[in-house]
Design a protein around this motif. Structure first.
Motif, PDB file in Angstrom:
ATOM      1  N   VAL A  81       0.723  -1.238  -0.210  1.00  0.00           N
ATOM      2  CA  VAL A  81       0.023  -0.004  -0.099  1.00  0.00           C
ATOM      3  C   VAL A  81       0.721   1.182  -0.132  1.00  0.00           C
ATOM      4  N   PRO A  82       1.795   1.317   0.907  1.00  0.00           N
ATOM      5  CA  PRO A  82       2.562   2.739   0.938  1.00  0.00           C
ATOM      6  C   PRO A  82       3.307   2.789  -0.491  1.00  0.00           C
ATOM      7  N   LEU A  83       3.835   1.616  -0.731  1.00  0.00           N
ATOM      8  CA  LEU A  83       4.729   1.608  -2.186  1.00  0.00           C
ATOM      9  C   LEU A  83       3.984   2.161  -3.285  1.00  0.00           C
ATOM     10  N   GLY A  84       2.717   1.591  -3.315  1.00  0.00           N
ATOM     11  CA  GLY A  84       1.671   2.192  -4.491  1.00  0.00           C
ATOM     12  C   GLY A  84       1.239   3.387  -4.390  1.00  0.00           C
ATOM     13  N   ILE A  85       1.177   3.983  -3.185  1.00  0.00           N
ATOM     14  CA  ILE A  85       0.762   5.497  -2.991  1.00  0.00           C
ATOM     15  C   ILE A  85       2.170   6.310  -3.458  1.00  0.00           C
ATOM     16  N   GLN A  86       3.083   6.054  -3.108  1.00  0.00           N
ATOM     17  CA  GLN A  86       4.444   6.364  -3.297  1.00  0.00           C
ATOM     18  C   GLN A  86       4.510   6.642  -4.873  1.00  0.00           C
ATOM     19  N   HIS A  87       4.155   5.723  -5.853  1.00  0.00           N
ATOM     20  CA  HIS A  87       4.257   5.818  -6.965  1.00  0.00           C
ATOM     21  C   HIS A  87       3.421   7.013  -7.757  1.00  0.00           C
ATOM     22  N   VAL A  88       2.300   7.142  -7.001  1.00  0.00           N
ATOM     23  CA  VAL A  88       1.614   8.393  -7.448  1.00  0.00           C
ATOM     24  C   VAL A  88       1.737   9.561  -6.977  1.00  0.00           C
ATOM     25  N   LEU A  89       2.325   9.579  -5.707  1.00  0.00           N
ATOM     26  CA  LEU A  89       2.680  10.998  -5.142  1.00  0.00           C
ATOM     27  C   LEU A  89       3.837  11.540  -6.031  1.00  0.00           C
ATOM     28  N   ALA A  90       4.636  10.578  -6.593  1.00  0.00           N
ATOM     29  CA  ALA A  90       6.026  11.120  -7.255  1.00  0.00           C
ATOM     30  C   ALA A  90       5.526  11.842  -8.515  1.00  0.00           C
ATOM     31  N   MET A  91       4.401  11.503  -9.081  1.00  0.00           N
ATOM     32  CA  MET A  91       3.813  12.246 -10.378  1.00  0.00           C
ATOM     33  C   MET A  91       2.402  13.100  -9.953  1.00  0.00           C
ATOM     34  N   PHE A  92       2.126  13.167  -8.640  1.00  0.00           N
ATOM     35  CA  PHE A  92       0.761  13.934  -8.443  1.00  0.00           C
ATOM     36  C   PHE A  92       1.027  15.237  -9.050  1.00  0.00           C
ATOM     37  N   VAL A  93       1.808  16.131  -8.781  1.00  0.00           N
ATOM     38  CA  VAL A  93       1.825  17.610  -9.035  1.00  0.00           C
ATOM     39  C   VAL A  93       1.916  17.595 -10.504  1.00  0.00           C
ATOM     40  N   SER A  94       2.726  16.760 -11.086  1.00  0.00           N
ATOM     41  CA  SER A  94       2.834  17.128 -12.697  1.00  0.00           C
ATOM     42  C   SER A  94       1.390  16.338 -13.336  1.00  0.00           C
ATOM     43  N   ASN A  95       0.704  15.888 -12.650  1.00  0.00           N
ATOM     44  CA  ASN A  95      -0.541  15.145 -13.322  1.00  0.00           C
ATOM     45  C   ASN A  95      -1.596  16.347 -13.152  1.00  0.00           C
ATOM     46  N   VAL A  96      -1.666  16.993 -12.259  1.00  0.00           N
ATOM     47  CA  VAL A  96      -2.873  17.926 -12.123  1.00  0.00           C
ATOM     48  C   VAL A  96      -2.584  19.313 -12.343  1.00  0.00           C
ATOM     49  N   THR A  97      -1.098  19.803 -12.779  1.00  0.00           N
ATOM     50  CA  THR A  97      -0.621  21.051 -13.321  1.00  0.00           C
ATOM     51  C   THR A  97      -1.267  21.271 -14.658  1.00  0.00           C
ATOM     52  N   PRO A  98      -1.350  20.420 -15.640  1.00  0.00           N
ATOM     53  CA  PRO A  98      -1.835  20.857 -16.946  1.00  0.00           C
ATOM     54  C   PRO A  98      -3.150  21.405 -16.866  1.00  0.00           C
ATOM     55  N   ALA A  99      -3.911  20.548 -16.101  1.00  0.00           N
ATOM     56  CA  ALA A  99      -5.401  21.093 -16.166  1.00  0.00           C
ATOM     57  C   ALA A  99      -5.366  22.543 -15.367  1.00  0.00           C
ATOM     58  N   ILE A 100      -4.622  22.926 -14.352  1.00  0.00           N
ATOM     59  CA  ILE A 100      -4.712  24.029 -14.043  1.00  0.00           C
ATOM     60  C   ILE A 100      -4.251  25.052 -15.017  1.00  0.00           C
ATOM     61  N   ILE A 101      -3.248  24.871 -15.705  1.00  0.00           N
ATOM     62  CA  ILE A 101      -2.770  25.707 -16.744  1.00  0.00           C
ATOM     63  C   ILE A 101      -3.833  25.867 -17.885  1.00  0.00           C
ATOM     64  N   LEU A 161       6.762  26.243 -22.504  1.00  0.00           N
ATOM     65  CA  LEU A 161       5.827  26.347 -21.287  1.00  0.00           C
ATOM     66  C   LEU A 161       7.009  27.103 -20.147  1.00  0.00           C
ATOM     67  N   VAL A 162       7.957  27.444 -20.377  1.00  0.00           N
ATOM     68  CA  VAL A 162       8.906  28.214 -19.424  1.00  0.00           C
ATOM     69  C   VAL A 162       8.352  29.488 -18.854  1.00  0.00           C
ATOM     70  N   LYS A 163       7.689  30.055 -19.921  1.00  0.00           N
ATOM     71  CA  LYS A 163       6.988  31.333 -19.820  1.00  0.00           C
ATOM     72  C   LYS A 163       5.853  31.386 -18.695  1.00  0.00           C
ATOM     73  N   VAL A 164       5.161  30.285 -18.773  1.00  0.00           N
ATOM     74  CA  VAL A 164       3.862  30.084 -17.974  1.00  0.00           C
ATOM     75  C   VAL A 164       4.737  29.993 -16.452  1.00  0.00           C
ATOM     76  N   GLY A 165       5.686  29.448 -16.276  1.00  0.00           N
ATOM     77  CA  GLY A 165       6.282  29.255 -14.564  1.00  0.00           C
ATOM     78  C   GLY A 165       6.630  30.563 -14.313  1.00  0.00           C
TER      79      GLY A 165
END
Length: 477
Positions: free
Chosen positions: A25-45, A165-169
């Motif tokens: 369980v913790p191993l599985g959650i860490q897999h998605v936490l490693a990509m969590f920010v990258s995953n939701v950032t495009p929607a925000i942009i 994309l760097v301009k967005v940052g």
């Protein structure tokens, strides 16, 4: 990091092995936490580019449309990941592949929706759906088209994605597009929040180990969020209000924003599917080499590409964005030594749960845009660096220099000066001003049609005394 409590070395290399649940369980959650920010950032942009994100309707129900896009990003990243790990017939690689929203499509999506509000989403999702179907079909021929996308082309495309994309940052770190022209834009307070995130991320990436290093961007954002709370950039009351106004559970709505066939959107998404498919091939190969110490089979590569396409197409129906395999996962598997696809299945279920609970998105929504800007600067800078790393594998002879020079000049130039093609039809104008597609097309075509050799002196007259002489090899080779 693998140890005997997880299983024997042979078991840990087996994708079908399931470690003890307390460890899985913790191993599985860490897999998605490693990509969590990258995953939701495009929607925000995308929401920000369309005009219904940060700073546009702060008093209107807590950004309901942006919340929905964030929610769908999590939900369908989980669904697409399940396709890879559990499989559905020939769809899926039966490997521990984590899927998520791809940065690669942002240079296509931003001009499609720019300033159009939610009305711009119908054409975008039409492109996501058709592009996803096309992406899936590439699984039938992926082995035969790889020759058209050598490191010269893929490295150029990835570099262009980052440069677009760097301009967005920078805009986010300074206060966001809605703040441009106001005294607050670029203020010391805004930049201080972004810099806190950058320094915290760098510190964790270089001086921490294990999951602390892998999740450096996520943890950096948390540090920045705490700093923003201390500085009054976000308040406990605002967080509580956003949490209370969001539903505890919500199902996705098919075609919530309508559906429209746009030639620009369909062509853009289909062309980028080539690049994304090749990226997936690399990720699958990296996972099997790093975790199972073997090369990927043709069946695994085909199934992974099918899952990419099906996951993207289904996401487009419900308001999600295109999905692809996440490269962060390759390094994480090499680090943990755990090849189990069932571990990643647990992570996928965690993502789906988050996507069905809008309150999770409501908390993400309260992150100040300046804090997010710090994380985005790091992430998009890393995209550029990844592209340059891919280009290091190129044999930099005169032929390849000319191909790269022309492709980069046209692509980056149109991106920086979109007014240069103001008289083109609307569809063609959107494609050209992305910069990415013209650069990719020029590089692909020139690489296929130009002779293999070009005399050394043939480019001296236009190189301004700065002709390169490297062969693309790494130091010590």
């Amino acid at each position: 990091m693998a140890d005997g409590a997880l299983g024997t070395p042979a078991q840990l290399r087996d994708p079908n092995y399931t470690p003890p649940l307390a460890r899985a369980v913790p191993l599985g959650i860490q897999h998605v936490l490693a990509m969590f920010v990258s995953n939701v950032t495009p929607a925000i942009i995308v929401a920000g580019a369309a005009g219904f994100g940060f700073g546009s309707d702060a008093g209107a129900l807590g950004f309901p449309d942006m919340l929905y896009l964030i929610q769908m990003s999590m939900l369908f990243a989980g669904v697409a990941t399940l396709l890879q790990t559990v499989t559905l017939g020939p769809v899926g690689a039966a490997l521990p592949i984590v899927q998520g929203t791809s940065f690669a499509f942002l240079p296509i999506m931003i001009p499609l929706v720019a300033g159009k509000g939610v009305d711009g989403l119908a054409a975008l999702y039409g492109g996501v759906l058709i592009g996803g179907i096309f992406h899936g079909l590439l699984g039938l021929v992926i082995g035969k088209i790889r020759f058209a996308l050598p490191p010269l082309v893929t490295g150029l495309v990835v570099t262009m994605i980052g440069l677009a994309l760097v301009k967005v940052g920078i805009q986010y770190a300074a206060g966001g597009v809605p703040a441009i022209g106001t005294p607050e834009y670029g203020s010391l307070l805004n930049w201080s929040a972004a810099l806190v995130v950058i320094f915290a991320t760098l510190g964790l990436k270089f001086f921490a180990r294990g999951m602390l290093s892998v999740s450096a961007v996520l943890l950096g954002l948390i540090v920045g969020y705490i700093y923003a709370l201390m500085m009054g950039m976000v308040t406990v009351e605002a967080i509580g209000s956003s949490w209370s106004r969001a539903a505890s559970f919500a199902l996705p709505v098919p075609f919530k924003y309508g559906f429209e066939f746009s030639f620009a959107a369909i062509l853009g998404f289909c062309l980028m599917a080539f690049v994304s498919a090749v990226e997936t091939v690399g990720d699958v190969s990296g996972i099997t080499r790093g975790g199972a110490k073997r090369e990927a089979t043709e069946e695994e590569i085909t199934g992974a590409t099918f899952a990419d396409g099906v996951g993207s197409a289904v996401a487009g129906i419900f308001g999600g964005l295109p999905n692809t395999s996440f490269s962060q996962n390759v390094g994480l598997i090499a680090m943990t030594g755990v090849m189990s696809r069932h571990v990643v299945t647990i992570g996928a279920l965690f993502l789906i749960l988050c996507g069905l609970v809008p309150k999770v998105g409501a908390i993400i929504r309260t992150i100040p845009i300046e804090v997010l800007g710090g994380g985005v600067i790091v992430m998009f800078g890393m995209v550029v660096a990844a592209g340059i790393s891919m280009l290091s594998d190129v044999n930099w002879n005169r032929r390849n220099m000319v191909i790269f020079a022309i492709s980069l000049s046209v692509g980056l130039g149109l991106q920086l000066e979109p007014g240069a093609v103001q008289y083109l039809p609307g569809t063609l104008k959107v494609l050209m001003t992305s910069g990415l597609l013209p650069a990719a097309l020029i590089a692909i075509v020139l690489n296929l049609v130009l002779p293999a050799e070009l005399a050394d002196e043939a480019t001296e007259e236009v190189s301004g005394g700065m002709a390169g002489h490297g062969d693309g090899s790494l130091p010590g080779e």
